[in-house]
Design a protein around this motif. Structure first.
Motif, PDB file in Angstrom:
ATOM      1  N   THR A  86       0.844  -1.186   0.000  1.00 49.30           N
ATOM      2  CA  THR A  86       0.000   0.000   0.000  1.00 49.30           C
ATOM      3  C   THR A  86       0.880   1.237   0.000  1.00 49.30           C
ATOM      4  O   THR A  86       2.069   1.166   0.337  1.00 49.30           O
ATOM      5  N   PRO A  87       0.352   2.435  -0.376  1.00 53.78           N
ATOM      6  CA  PRO A  87       1.211   3.618  -0.563  1.00 53.78           C
ATOM      7  C   PRO A  87       2.088   3.955   0.624  1.00 53.78           C
ATOM      8  O   PRO A  87       3.210   4.412   0.460  1.00 53.78           O
ATOM      9  N   LYS A  88       1.623   3.733   1.838  1.00 51.01           N
ATOM     10  CA  LYS A  88       2.429   4.064   3.010  1.00 51.01           C
ATOM     11  C   LYS A  88       3.279   2.885   3.485  1.00 51.01           C
ATOM     12  O   LYS A  88       3.983   3.002   4.484  1.00 51.01           O
ATOM     13  N   GLY A  89       3.196   1.761   2.803  1.00 52.33           N
ATOM     14  CA  GLY A  89       4.031   0.619   3.139  1.00 52.33           C
ATOM     15  C   GLY A  89       3.592  -0.163   4.351  1.00 52.33           C
ATOM     16  O   GLY A  89       4.341  -0.994   4.848  1.00 52.33           O
ATOM     17  N   ARG A  90       2.378   0.054   4.831  1.00 54.53           N
ATOM     18  CA  ARG A  90       1.940  -0.627   6.054  1.00 54.53           C
ATOM     19  C   ARG A  90       1.492  -2.049   5.790  1.00 54.53           C
ATOM     20  O   ARG A  90       1.595  -2.913   6.660  1.00 54.53           O
ATOM     21  N   HIS A  91       0.953  -2.307   4.617  1.00 56.92           N
ATOM     22  CA  HIS A  91       0.417  -3.636   4.311  1.00 56.92           C
ATOM     23  C   HIS A  91       1.022  -4.136   3.001  1.00 56.92           C
ATOM     24  O   HIS A  91       1.120  -3.391   2.021  1.00 56.92           O
ATOM     25  N   SER A  92       1.393  -5.388   3.001  1.00 60.02           N
ATOM     26  CA  SER A  92       1.957  -6.022   1.816  1.00 60.02           C
ATOM     27  C   SER A  92       0.879  -6.848   1.126  1.00 60.02           C
ATOM     28  O   SER A  92       0.095  -7.553   1.777  1.00 60.02           O
ATOM     29  N   ILE A  93       0.833  -6.753  -0.189  1.00 57.87           N
ATOM     30  CA  ILE A  93      -0.153  -7.492  -0.987  1.00 57.87           C
ATOM     31  C   ILE A  93       0.455  -8.835  -1.377  1.00 57.87           C
ATOM     32  O   ILE A  93       1.579  -8.892  -1.906  1.00 57.87           O
ATOM     33  N   THR A  94      -0.283  -9.912  -1.113  1.00 57.46           N
ATOM     34  CA  THR A  94       0.242 -11.254  -1.395  1.00 57.46           C
ATOM     35  C   THR A  94      -0.631 -12.057  -2.359  1.00 57.46           C
ATOM     36  O   THR A  94      -0.228 -13.127  -2.781  1.00 57.46           O
ATOM     37  N   ASN A  95      -1.830 -11.585  -2.703  1.00 53.69           N
ATOM     38  CA  ASN A  95      -2.655 -12.297  -3.680  1.00 53.69           C
ATOM     39  C   ASN A  95      -3.524 -11.300  -4.423  1.00 53.69           C
ATOM     40  O   ASN A  95      -3.709 -10.141  -4.005  1.00 53.69           O
ATOM     41  N   LEU A  96      -4.089 -11.724  -5.540  1.00 54.06           N
ATOM     42  CA  LEU A  96      -4.859 -10.834  -6.406  1.00 54.06           C
ATOM     43  C   LEU A  96      -6.118 -10.312  -5.734  1.00 54.06           C
ATOM     44  O   LEU A  96      -6.570  -9.199  -6.017  1.00 54.06           O
ATOM     45  N   GLU A  97      -6.701 -11.081  -4.824  1.00 54.04           N
ATOM     46  CA  GLU A  97      -7.942 -10.665  -4.188  1.00 54.04           C
ATOM     47  C   GLU A  97      -7.750  -9.458  -3.279  1.00 54.04           C
ATOM     48  O   GLU A  97      -8.714  -8.736  -2.980  1.00 54.04           O
TER      49      GLU A  97
END
Length: 1108
Positions: A86-97
C-alpha cells in the motif's frame, strides 16, 4: 434479493413468446461476469515515475506470480518486482484478491519500500518537464538542499577534485573511475545515489579495499584512491588492485593467489622453485589470442594460484609462436596437473594451444602437456594431467553438474553463474556454467545440466557457487546442486535452499556448500564420531590464529586462547547424530551459538558438525544452515569493524583425557587403518581398526605412557636396538613421551630412553625408529574405545596391579556379568566409591546419592538420561553409562551409579529417557529404580515395570515415576490429552519435528516430541492433531512451551492454538498462539515460544472436529 450479478437479473418481460424464448436462451448462455479492477502501480522511492495503469482480472492474470512477472518487465527495478505494498508501506499485498479497484500501490524489489508523494507522481508532467531527465548530479543537489538544517549546515564537502577507483563488491572486473567534486558530493546519501546510477545496481555502503566501512564524506576524502561499492551484503574480500587489469572470474571462498606479472617473485617464504614454461600456439588460422593467459600448477602440497603470463602486448600467443616465461613458485610438492586459461577479452579472444612444456630448474624435471585444443566460449579453462611413460597419472573426467533452482516465485536469475568444485586432489577453479541442455537457464523449479571437465578430483567434499549480480532480476534461489562422477559412478549432493541475492537473506551472492548424504561423509563421520559422544570434553584449535576457541563469561568468543585456558574447554551434549550442543565446561549455562551469523555464547544452541577430508571440523548453525563458526586473522569474530579479510572456519578437534591411565585406545594411521601387533611381535600401521589393534594406556608420569596390547597382555610397544616392535616387557625401553601436534590433531611417540627417536612407519606400513624430519610418517591419530582415569603421579603402572583385565570385562561382557534375582538383592559398594589403590573413599558428602536400576527381560546398549525433581529445584539431565556402555543395562542385571545432587528439597519424582540409542528397533524393560542418600542411608523407591522404546506402538522413549511411600505414590500419574490446531490458510503446514513441554505447579513434563509411534507427524492446514502426554501430576497448569525446528522458510508452521485436557479432573486449558514458528524478534530467529492459558479453565469439554 441476491447481490451476485451472475445469479439474479431484473428485466422487463416482453409479451411475445419469441422474445421470452430468446431471453431464456440468453440467460443460460451467460456465464459469471469477469470482475475487472483498474489499478495504478508506482515505483518505490521514485516520484518521477508516472505510474502504470493496468486492468486486473482472472483472465489476464491467473496467479499473483504472473502479475509480478509482468510488472518486472514494466517497472525498472534492479532485481525485478518482488513486493507490492500500500502507498504508506503498512500492508503487503500477497494475492490478487487483496487488490482494490481504483487504488494505487507501490512496487519494490525488497520488503522495505520508500514512500512517494502520490499527488505529485500522479500528475502528468508537462513537455518541458520531461524533455530532460533528472540526472544523479541534479538529484544530488536537490537532496543537498533538502538536507540543510535551519542554520544552513551541511556535511563536509569536497572542494578539491580527487580521482578515485570504485570496485563492485566481490567482482574486481567491474570498476569505474570517478572524480570527486562539489557536484557529486553534496551529501553522502546523494553520492550513494550517484554511484548507484553509475554502477547500475543499488549502492548502500562503501568499504575500503581491506574491508573497513566508509561511513561519511569525511572518511571518503581520507581513502587512498580506491573503494568498494556494496549493497546490503557484507564486504567480500578480493584482489582489489588499483593497478591490475582483467582477472579470471573468482568467487568468494576460492583461495586463488594472483600474481600480477609472470616474472614477479612470490611473496611466500618457500618461493624457491623456478619453472621455465614453453607455451606453443598452433599454426592454425586465427589460432592466436588477444586475451591475457594464465596458468596454475597443482602439487601434492599445494597449488601455485593463477600466474598471469605477461609481456609485450600484441606479441604473445600469436599463431605459430613459442612463448617462454620464467616464474618463481613456492614449493608445491610433486606436480600432478596444470590448468591453463585466459580472460576471454579483446577483439579475438579464442586461442588454440598446441602444447605446454615445463622445466623445474631446481630438480631438473621436465614435463610435457600436449593440448591440441581451442580455448573459447565455454571451454575455458583447460586442465592437463602429468604424463608418466606417455600415460596420464590421473584421468580427465567430465563431471555432470545438475543445478536445481527453487520453487519460490521469481527464484530464477539471468546473471552469469560460476562454480568451483573441491576434492581430495585440488579444485576445478572457477568455471562459468554456460551451456545448459535447456534453451533458457536457471528458471523457477527447473534443473539445468552442465558439463565441467577437469582432472579427476577424487572424493568431492565442497563447492563454491555464486553469480556476478549483473542483469535485471539477478537474485537467485538455489535449491541444490548434484554432481555426478562418471569415473567412480558416485553422486554428490550439495544442499543450499537459500537466496543468492543482494536484497534477500544475508545479501550474499556466493555460497560455500558442504557435501551431504554421501558415502565419503559417512566414512569420515564413522572415523571421527567418537569425539562427539555425549560427556566428552573438547578443545577447538584454529589453524589460522594458532589459538583455541574461548568462551568468556561475558558471552564473547575468540580464537586466541592457549591449551591451558580454562574458558577453552567444552562439554558435548548430543542432540542427534552430528548435531551437538557445546557447553562451556567452566560456565555450563553458556554454549557456542551462532546468532545472525556471529558466534557468541548463548544457552543451548545446537551446532551441526561437518568433517572435512583434512581432518578438520566445520561447526554450522543447525537453525540457519550456511552460517558457520568463523574467525579472522586476529582471532576475532568478523564484522564490519574488524573486516572480512582472511577468514577461517576449519577447526582441529582435540579430546581431553585420551591418555588417562587404563584407557583403551586405537593409534590410527588413516581413517580406516591403525597400528596393530602381529603374532610374531612386529608392528604394522596397516592393521584394521579392530580389537586386535587395541592398546591399553599405562600412565607413568606427566605426558609419559606405556602401551600394552589388549589382545596379547604383557606385550608392550618398545624401541630398542634400532628396532620398533611390540615385544617389550614394561621396562624403560617401553616409555614414550606423548608429543601432541595441534595443527593436525595427531600425536607422535618419542622414546624416553632415546631422545629424538620416534615410532615411525615405512611405506609398507612396518614400524621403525625414525627421527622427526617433518614428514607425516610419525603421526598417529588416537581414538578412545574406553576412557581411563587420571592416575596420581608417582604410582606404579605395572600391569599385575590392575584388578580386572580389559579383555575380560570389555570384550566379553556377557560372561563377566552375573544375573541377579529379584528375591535376593544386595547393594555392594559401587565402583565410584572405591579408591584407585583399593581403599575406601572418605565419608560421602550431603549431596551424594546412589542410583540403582534393575533391568528386566530386555536390556539396552543406550545411555540413560535421568532427571530428579524436588520441591525446590530439579537436577538433570544426568547421563548414566557414558563411560562403559557395553557392560550396562543387560537383562536381569542391577546397575549402580553414584551421582551428586545439589539441594533440591524433598524428591517427589524422576524422569528416565533412552539417550543415544544405537539400534532404534531395540527396547528396554525397566523393573524398578531406587535412590539412596549415602550419608543418611535414606531410601526412595520408584517401582515400575515399564517398557521404553523409540518406535514401538504405544511405547515411549521416556517415563516419569513418582516416589512410592507405604505402597502408594505421593502424586498420581496423569494422562494429558493435547490438541494442536494448525492455521487454515496457505503454507501453514509443516512436516518438521514439533516439541511440547507442559509446566504446572509441580514442575514440568520435559520436552516431548509430538509423534505417532516414534515418527514425527505432519501438521496439515486447518487440521487438529491429537496427542497424549503421560506425566506425574503437574497440578494446576501454568504454561506450555512449543518448539518447531524448521530451518526452511517454506516449512515454517503457523500454530493457531493448543488445548490441554486433564480427563481425571475434568479440566481443559486453552493456550492461544496465532503465530508462525520459527519467528523473528529483534533480529533473532526463535524456534520456540511460551504460551499461557487464556481466560478461565473449562470444566466441560467441547467437541474437537477434524482431528488427525
Amino acid at each position: 434479493m441476491s447481490e451476485t450479478p451472475s445469479t439474479s437479473y431484473s428485466v422487463n418481460q416482453p409479451n411475445s413468446s419469441e422474445s421470452e424464448q430468446s431471453l431464456i436462451m440468453r440467460h443460460f448462455n451467460v456465464t459469471e461476469p469477469v470482475v475487472a479492477k483498474r489499478i495504478c502501480f508506482y515505483k518505490s522511492g521514485d516520484p518521477q515515475f508516472n505510474g502504470i495503469n493496468m486492468v486486473i482480472n482472472n483472465r489476464s492474470y491467473k496467479t499473483f506470480d504472473a502479475l509480478l512477472d509482468s510488472l518486472s518487465k514494466r517497472v525498472p527495478l534492479p532485481f525485478g518486482v518482488r513486493n507490492i505494498s500500500t502507498p504508506k508501506g503498512r500492508h503487503s499485498i500477497t494475492n490478487l484478491e487483496d487488490l482494490e479497484d481504483g487504488k494505487s500501490y507501490i512496487c519494490s524489489h525488497q520488503k522495505k519500500i520508500k514512500p512517494i508523494n502520490l499527488e505529485q507522481a500522479s500528475k502528468k508532467p508537462l513537455p518541458w518537464q520531461i524533455s530532460r531527465p533528472v540526472s544523479a548530479r541534479r538529484r544530488a543537489v536537490q537532496l543537498a538542499r533538502g538536507n540543510e538544517d535551519g542554520f544552513g549546515h551541511q556535511e563536509s564537502k569536497i572542494t578539491t577534485p580527487k580521482k578515485m577507483l570504485v570496485f563492485r563488491n566481490g567482482d574486481v572486473r567491474l570498476r569505474r573511475t570517478i572524480v570527486l567534486g562539489k557536484k557529486n558530493t553534496q551529501t553522502f546519501e546523494a553520492f550513494l545515489d550517484y554511484m548507484s546510477e553509475l554502477m547500475q545496481y543499488p549502492v548502500v555502503k562503501l568499504y575500503t579495499t581491506d574491508g573497513r566501512k566508509v561511513p561519511s564524506l569525511q572518511a571518503l576524502k581520507l581513502c587512498s584512491g580506491a573503494v568498494v561499492a556494496a549493497g546490503r551484503e557484507p564486504f567480500k574480500p578480493s584482489n582489489y588492485d588499483s593497478l591490475g587489469y582483467s582477472r579470471p572470474a573468482k568467487l568468494l571462498g576460492i583461495a586463488n593467489r594472483v600474481y600480477p606479472k609472470a616474472n614477479a617473485k612470490s611473496e611466500s617464504e618457500n618461493s624457491n622453485v623456478s619453472n621455465p614454461k614453453f607455451i606453443l600456439t598452433s599454426d592454425m588460422p586465427s589460432a592466436g589470442t588477444s586475451s591475457k593467459v594464465y596458468i596454475t600448477l597443482y602439487g601434492d602440497r599445494s597449488s601455485s594460484g593463477p600466474i598471469f603470463l605477461d609481456g609485450e602486448e600484441g606479441k604473445l600467443f600469436q599463431r605459430g609462436n613459442e612463448d617462454i616465461f620464467t616464474v618463481n613458485t613456492r614449493n608445491i610438492g610433486h606436480l600432478y596437473k596444470i590448468r591453463i586459461g585466459h580472460t576471454n577479452t579483446g577483439n579475438s579472444p579464442a586461442w588454440h594451444c598446441e602444447e605446454v612444456q615445463l622445466l623445474n630448474l631446481f630438480s631438473g624435471e621436465q614435463f610435457s602437456f600436449p593440448a591440441h585444443r581451442w580455448l573459447a566460449d565455454g571451454e575455458i579453462p583447460m586442465e592437463l594431467p602429468v604424463l608418466h611413460q606417455g600415460q596420464p597419472i590421473l584421468p580427465v573426467t567430465v563431471y555432470e553438474v545438475h543445478v536445481t533452482t527453487g520453487e519460490l516465485w521469481n527464484a530464477g536469475t539471468e546473471a552469469d553463474v560460476y562454480i568451483s568444485v573441491y576434492g581430495e586432489r585440488g579444485d576445478t577453479g572457477s568455471r562459468q556454467l554456460l551451456r545448459s541442455q535447456k534453451s533458457k537457464k536457471f528458471l523457477k523449479g527447473e534443473t539445468d545440466i552442465f558439463a565441467v571437465e577437469a582432472v579427476h578430483l577424487g572424493h568431492l567434499y565442497k563447492i563454491v557457487i555464486g553469480h556476478n549480480g549483473l542483469g535485471s532480476g539477478n537474485g537467485w534461489f538455489l535449491d541444490k546442486v548434484v554432481i555426478k562422477d562418471p569415473t567412480t559412478d558416485l553422486d554428490y549432493t550439495f544442499l543450499c535452499r537459500r537466496w543468492l541475492d543482494q536484497g534477500q537473506d544475508d545479501g550474499s551472492i556466493a555460497r560455500e556448500l558442504v557435501v551431504t548424504d554421501t558415502q565419503l561423509h559417512c566414512n569420515y563421520w564413522a572415523a571421527e564420531k567418537w569425539k562427539f559422544q555425549r560427556g566428552n570434553t573438547l578443545q577447538f584449535y584454529n589453524r589460522l590464529t594458532r589459538g583455541f576457541i574461548c568462551l568468556s563469561p561475558d558471552s564473547r568468543v575468540d580464537a586466541l586462547g592457549d591449551k591451558k585456558n580454562k574458558y577453552g574447554i567444552f562439554d558435548v551434549n548430543v542432540k542427534r547424530r552430528n548435531i551437538c550442543v557445546f557447553s562451556s565446561h567452566q560456565i555450563p549455562r553458556l554454549a557456542l551459538a551462532l546468532v545472525n551469523g556471529h558466534v557468541i555464547g548463548k544457552v543451548g544452541n545446537a551446532l551441526c558438525v561437518h568433517l572435512q577430508p583434512n581432518g578438520c571440523a566445520i561447526l554450522e548453525s543447525a537453525r540457519n544452515p550456511g552460517h558457520t563458526v568463523t574467525f579472522n586473522l586476529h582471532g576475532k569474530v568478523p564484522d564490519e569493524t574488524t573486516g572480512y579479510a582472511g577468514l577461517s572456519n576449519e577447526l582441529v578437534v582435540h579430546v581431553k583425557g585420551v591418555f588417562h591411565h587404563g584407557a583403551i585406545i586405537l593409534l590410527n594411521t588413516s581413517f580406516c587403518q591403525a597400528l596393530s601387533l602381529k603374532p610374531d611381535g612386529s608392528c604394522s600401521g596397516a592393521g584394521q581398526q579392530q580389537p586386535e589393534s587395541y592398546w591399553k594406556v599405562h600412565k607413568i608420569g606427566s605426558g609419559l605412557c606405556m602401551f600394552e596390547s589388549v589382545r596379547n597382555p604383557r606385550m608392550y610397544l618398545k624401541i630398542k636396538d634400532d628396532q620398533c616392535n611390540g615385544t617389550g616387557t614394561g621396562d624403560e625401553y617401553c616409555h614414550f613421551r606423548i608429543e601432541k601436534n595441534l595443527e593436525t590433531g595427531s600425536v607422535s611417540l618419542e622414546s624416553v630412553q632415546h631422545k629424538g627417536i620416534y615410532v615411525g612407519l615405512l611405506p609398507d606400513g612396518q614400524t621403525k625408529p625414525v627421527i622427526n624430519t617433518g614428514e607425516r610418517n610419525i603421526f598417529f591419530y588416537p581414538q578412545v574405545i574406553k576412557f581411563g582415569r587420571e592416575k596420581p603421579m608417582g604410582t606404579s603402572a605395572a600391569p599385575n596391579q590392575e584388578k580386572k583385565d580389559f579383555s575380560e570385562s570389555q570384550l566379553q561382557p556377557a560372561k563377566a556379568q552375573k544375573p541377579i534375582s529379584q528375591s535376593s538383592l544386595t547393594f555392594p559398594p559401587s565402583k565410584e566409591m572405591r579408591n584407585p589403590q583399593g581403599g575406601e573413599c572418605p565419608l560421602p558428602s550431603d549431596d551424594e546419592w546412589r542410583v540403582s536400576m534393575l533391568t528386566g527381560n530386555a536390556g539396552t546398549e543406550a545411555n540413560i538420561a535421568l532427571w530428579i525433581y524436588g520441591d525446590t529445584g530439579v537436577a538433570g539431565p544426568i547421563t548414566l553409562g557414558k563411560d562403559s556402555r557395553k557392560q550396562l543395562f543387560l537383562p536381569r542385571q542391577e546397575d549402580e551409579f553414584q551421582v551428586k545432587i545439589k539441594n533440591i528439597g524433598n524428591i517427589y519424582k524422576i524422569r528416565i529417557e533412552l539417550d543415544g540409542l544405537e539400534n532404534e528397533h531395540s527396547e528396554w524393560n525397566l523393573q524398578w529404580v531406587t535412590l539412596q542418600h549415602l550419608k543418611s542411608k535414606r531410601m526412595l523407591n520408584f517401582p515400575t515395570n515399564t517398557w521404553l522404546s523409540k518406535n514401538r506402538d504405544n511405547r515411549e522413549s521416556l517415563c516419569e515415576l513418582p516416589v512410592v511411600e507405604a505402597g502408594k505414590p505421593v502424586y498420581p500419574i496423569v494422562m494429558y490429552h493435547v490438541y494442536v490446531y494448525t492455521g487454515d490458510f496457505e503454507q501453514t503446514d509443516t512436516d518438521y519435528a514439533v516439541y511440547l513441554c507442559i509446566y504446572g505447579d509441580r514442575g514440568d513434563s520435559g520436552l516431548r516430541l509430538l509423534h505417532k509411534t516414534g515418527i514425527p507427524v505432519t501438521f496439515q492446514r486447518g487440521m487438529v492433531n491429537a496427542f497424549e502426554v503421560e506425566a506425574v501430576s503437574l497440578g494446576k497448569l501454568q504454561k506450555v512451551l512449543l518448539r518447531c525446528e524448521a530451518n526452511a522458510k517454506s516449512q515454517y508452521w503457523y500454530c493457531d492454538k493448543v488445548i490441554v485436557r486433564e480427563a481425571e479432573n475434568n479440566l481443559e486449558y486453552v493456550f492461544n498462539c496465532a503465530r508462525w514458528l520459527p519467528f523473528m524478534s529483534q533480529g533473532v530467529i526463535h524456534s520456540e515460544i511460551e504460551l499461557y492459558p487464556q481466560g478461565k479453565v473449562y470444566s466441560n469439554f467441547r467437541e474437537v472436529r477434524s482431528v488427525i
